[in-house]
Motif scaffolding. Structure first.
Motif, PDB file in Angstrom:
ATOM      1  N   ARG A   1     -33.667 116.864  21.668  1.00 47.97           N
ATOM      2  CA  ARG A   1     -34.588 117.630  22.525  1.00 47.97           C
ATOM      3  C   ARG A   1     -34.983 116.790  23.742  1.00 47.97           C
ATOM      4  NH1 ARG A   1     -37.825 118.651  18.016  1.00 47.97           N
ATOM      5  NH2 ARG A   1     -39.634 117.761  19.065  1.00 47.97           N
ATOM      6  N   ARG A   2     -35.266 115.531  23.473  1.00 48.66           N
ATOM      7  CA  ARG A   2     -35.641 114.630  24.558  1.00 48.66           C
ATOM      8  C   ARG A   2     -34.524 114.554  25.596  1.00 48.66           C
ATOM      9  NH1 ARG A   2     -38.421 109.981  26.318  1.00 48.66           N
ATOM     10  NH2 ARG A   2     -37.053 108.231  26.779  1.00 48.66           N
ATOM     11  N   ALA A   3     -33.302 114.430  25.135  1.00 47.72           N
ATOM     12  CA  ALA A   3     -32.160 114.372  26.051  1.00 47.72           C
ATOM     13  C   ALA A   3     -32.041 115.662  26.855  1.00 47.72           C
ATOM     14  CB  ALA A   3     -30.878 114.114  25.269  1.00 47.72           C
TER      15      ALA A   3
ATOM     16  N   HIS B   1     -23.367  98.812  32.541  1.00 53.12           N
ATOM     17  CA  HIS B   1     -23.848  98.081  33.720  1.00 53.12           C
ATOM     18  C   HIS B   1     -25.177  98.674  34.175  1.00 53.12           C
ATOM     19  CE1 HIS B   1     -19.795  96.257  34.184  1.00 53.12           C
ATOM     20  NE2 HIS B   1     -19.377  97.432  33.746  1.00 53.12           N
ATOM     21  N   GLU B   2     -26.128  98.670  33.259  1.00 52.18           N
ATOM     22  CA  GLU B   2     -27.418  99.301  33.547  1.00 52.18           C
ATOM     23  C   GLU B   2     -28.116  98.724  34.773  1.00 52.18           C
ATOM     24  OE1 GLU B   2     -29.029  99.102  29.304  1.00 52.18           O
ATOM     25  OE2 GLU B   2     -30.100 100.800  30.187  1.00 52.18           O
TER      26      GLU B   2
ATOM     27  N   ASP C   1     -31.537 105.005  26.561  1.00 53.97           N
ATOM     28  CA  ASP C   1     -31.390 103.712  25.910  1.00 53.97           C
ATOM     29  C   ASP C   1     -30.065 103.682  25.145  1.00 53.97           C
ATOM     30  OD1 ASP C   1     -31.558 101.378  24.518  1.00 53.97           O
ATOM     31  OD2 ASP C   1     -33.175 102.017  23.190  1.00 53.97           O
ATOM     32  N   PRO C   2     -29.107 102.875  25.641  1.00 50.01           N
ATOM     33  CA  PRO C   2     -27.791 102.805  24.987  1.00 50.01           C
ATOM     34  C   PRO C   2     -27.891 102.417  23.511  1.00 50.01           C
ATOM     35  CG  PRO C   2     -27.737 101.678  27.099  1.00 50.01           C
ATOM     36  CD  PRO C   2     -29.177 102.004  26.822  1.00 50.01           C
ATOM     37  N   ALA C   3     -28.987 101.740  23.152  1.00 46.82           N
ATOM     38  CA  ALA C   3     -29.150 101.318  21.762  1.00 46.82           C
ATOM     39  C   ALA C   3     -29.878 102.381  20.929  1.00 46.82           C
ATOM     40  CB  ALA C   3     -29.926 100.000  21.709  1.00 46.82           C
ATOM     41  N   GLY C   4     -30.257 103.499  21.560  1.00 50.58           N
ATOM     42  CA  GLY C   4     -31.011 104.538  20.866  1.00 50.58           C
ATOM     43  C   GLY C   4     -30.141 105.434  19.997  1.00 50.58           C
TER      44      GLY C   4
END
Lengths: 204, 204
Positions: free
Chosen positions: B153-155, A102-103, A172-175
């Motif tokens: 790393r980004r996270a 639910h972004e 990004d959930p798709a990342g």
DNA sequence: CCTACCGATCGGTAGG
DNA sequence: CCTACCGATCGGTAGG
């Protein structure tokens, strides 16, 4: 037949709410017009006002439905899990699932509170406080030495929510990184920090 | 005499910017009118337009001046401190000082980016990315094993900024917890988390 | 469920 | 001629 119409009413209302959530998230509450919401719903402005008395009522609905599901998810874990360390990890995981699913609602909840009038704002803030209080109790279970230091506990709990809530700006959930990994990293840092700053090695 | 007038011009311009920053922070960019900004400055709307070509130029100034000082502070520490662990602690402390001293600018920087047109937005985002890249390099100095895992790393870097940036929603500089303590807690959790998840005990 | 509108207020600019 | 600045009002658009 009245029942069928009522069911349809709720369904359309929810569809409007979700479409509005997306626009509020992208352009802000003040930046998104009712005409835009209507266009995105492929309907007229008047139809929107048939389902909601005002633009602001849609905003409240977007926030309320989301914050309630967050508080409910945390409460469920709090009641069914005994180990406070596992509570932290499971709550982080559950919140990240709800954030990722639910972004728009999450963005609106975090950014548009000032656009609600005081009485409706306090309804939302109350639910948020329930979440904070719950985490405060979990923290106290891990670090009983902080019993008399509420300001510090508050700061620590806010670090936890800071890591999780800040995700709405970058995650990004798709990342390549899954939301479960984000939850692990956040709860891992939170727990490692609590352990390292503890007076004895009673944590772990 | 021309020089004296120019100096006065810059001074008045900055006063307008800071007053606008406060209103943008409280009511949002779209929620604050130029008339309100003028009223808060105890002057006329026309005077505001004498110093700024548009409401949006004021917004850019609020964000740009702030993000630049953030990036500059981090760069200075990066260049004068060798120990990466100390870099983390000193950068956290420096950022919290700038956050606490410029609460309105910080809120506006974090909340109103969408109200800039793409070209001006990218100027701000570029400065933010400099800060992120700098922290990424510091992180790599602490955890060289993450060299090939940029997403992770980004996270991790985002967890660090999440703890610090989320303070704009709850932290009160006049409260019982000092901003230096917040910086210690945040950098402590970040470093403890890095240490705990490291493949060897090479950290510390 | 739409077109046609309203009172008000918006950001920005006119003359002087 | 310039700048610094004012009261009044512009064309458009907002929520309703």
């Amino acid at each position: 037949m009245a029942r069928t119409q009522a069911a349809d009413f709720d369904k359309r209302r929810e569809a409007i709410m979700e479409t509005a959530a997306g626009l509020y998230a992208r352009k802000g509450f003040l930046g998104a017009s009712v005409a835009e919401i209507a266009a995105a719903c492929e309907t007229s402005k008047s139809l929107i006002y048939h389902y909601y008395p005002s633009k602001e009522d849609i905003l409240f609905d977007v926030m309320y439905s989301h914050v309630q599901s967050l508080a409910e998810a945390a409460r469920l874990i709090d009641e069914t899990e005994d180990d406070p360390l596992k509570k932290v990890r499971r709550i982080a995981a559950a919140l990240m699932v709800l954030y990722a699913g639910h972004e728009a609602n999450q963005k609106v909840l975090l950014n548009e509170l000032a656009n609600l009038p005081p009485d409706r704002r306090s309804v939302i803030v109350d639910h948020q406080r329930q979440l904070l209080d719950l985490m405060d109790a979990v923290l106290l279970g891990i670090r009983p030495d902080l019993k008399t230091d509420r300001p510090r506990r508050r700061a620590l709990v806010m670090m936890f929510f800071g890591m999780l809530n800040w995700t709405h700006t970058w995650f990004d959930p798709a990342g390549p990184v899954k939301n479960s990994e984000i939850a692990d990293i956040a709860s891992g840092m939170f727990l490692a920090g609590l352990e390292k700053s503890a007076p004895t090695n009673s944590v772990g």
